[in-house]
Write an enzyme that holds these catalytic residues in place. Structure first.
Site, PDB file in Angstrom:
ATOM      1  N   PRO A   2       0.183   3.575   4.584  1.00 48.36           N
ATOM      2  CG  PRO A   2       1.093   4.237   6.590  1.00 48.36           C
ATOM      3  CD  PRO A   2       1.416   3.776   5.224  1.00 48.36           C
ATOM      4  CD  GLU A   3      -4.969   2.666   0.785  1.00 48.56           C
ATOM      5  OE1 GLU A   3      -6.183   2.866   0.636  1.00 48.56           O
ATOM      6  OE2 GLU A   3      -4.339   1.849   0.102  1.00 48.56           O
TER       7      GLU A   3
END
Length: 274
Positions: A2-3
């Site tokens: 997850p960015e």
DNA sequence: AGTGTATCCTGCAGGC
DNA sequence: TGCCTGCAGGATACAC
């Protein structure tokens, strides 16, 4: 992981599920995800009500009613999964690390296969200092390209490494660094201090374009990422270069290349990016 | 000081 | 089928 766009998607989904709920108890199955002693974590969260859920960089920040926070960094494979009640059978997450039970009977599970993610309950001022140590939010309109350019100018590190450094700019990871550098025409191994003023402006614009579009599509799922509803992100189809080694560049047809440095793959078009 | 490398951990895809 | 290798969206301790 997850960015930024995935963290943002998760935060938006979580708000509906957890804001206003009071924590009855926390069960820690994998204490190694805590960045503090187990007893401290449990003491800090027990009986507290969640007043809001925010994002800072790639972190999901649960704000509690005493001003303290539960900060979650999702690492590579972390998920935050809300359930109306204790998950049973096939619904039960396979790698639950922390399970929070609310007074109304609903449940929030932090699930993380690789356990690179972290969870910690901190006083508000401690979190504020941590946040101060992070770079600006790329989508914050008060960030202007001259500031970005000045910051890039202080470092000779490859610009891809620069973008991944959370102390310099928050929330950018390997996928969106690759995409933004492609759109900006900058080679990922170019020293940061050789990005021109004009290119810095283009890079900031590209970052915002890519991050906003990814948020609009619910993030990018390569393999593990899931939103708070367990759904996958649709942005994967939109990627120009990340994971596209050997495929033709959409702009010029040249074969997309992969190069490894700093132990991470970088993807780029050798003719569009210099 | 600033930078690159190795490492934490598990699962999966691909080659043989 | 099964074993092996390489690879993965992150962060950081460490050596130079």
């Amino acid at each position: 992981m997850p960015e930024l766009p995935e963290a943002e998607t998760i935060v938006r989904g979580l708000r509906r599920a957890v804001v206003g709920r009071t924590i009855a108890s926390a069960r820690v199955i994998r204490p190694d995800v805590l960045r503090q002693p187990l007893a401290t974590f449990r003491r800090n969260v027990k009986g507290r009500r969640i007043t809001s859920v925010e994002r800072r960089g790639k972190n999901v920040v649960h704000v509690l009613d005493d001003g303290s926070v539960v900060a979650v960094n999702l690492g590579m494979t972390g998920r935050l999964l809300p359930f109306p009640g204790p998950p049973k059978g096939s619904r039960r997450p396979r790698h639950a690390a922390v399970i929070v039970r609310f007074q109304d009977g609903s449940v929030l599970v932090f699930d993380d296969v690789r356990r690179f993610g972290t969870v910690e309950a901190l006083p508000g001022d401690v979190w504020a200092r941590r946040s101060d140590g992070m770079g600006p939010e790329p989508l914050d309109p008060s960030l202007r390209s001259p500031r970005l350019h000045a910051s890039l100018a202080t470092s000779r590190t490859p610009v891809r490494s620069w973008l991944l450094d959370q102390r310099r700019i928050a929330g950018v990871g390997n996928i969106y660094a690759a995409e933004a550098l492609y759109l900006a025409g900058i080679h990922p191994q170019r020293p940061a201090n050789r990005v021109t003023r004009a290119e810095a402006r283009g890079l900031l614009r590209s970052l915002r374009t890519v991050l906003r579009a990814a948020i609009d599509h619910g993030g990018t799922t390569i393999r593990d990422y899931r939103d708070a509803e367990g759904g996958s992100g649709a942005y994967a189809r939109k990627l120009y270069v990340y994971g596209c080694e050997g495929e033709p560049c959409r702009r010029c047809g040249t074969s997309i290349r992969r190069v490894v440095f700093s132990n991470r793959s970088a993807f780029y078009c050798p003719s569009c990016q210099s």
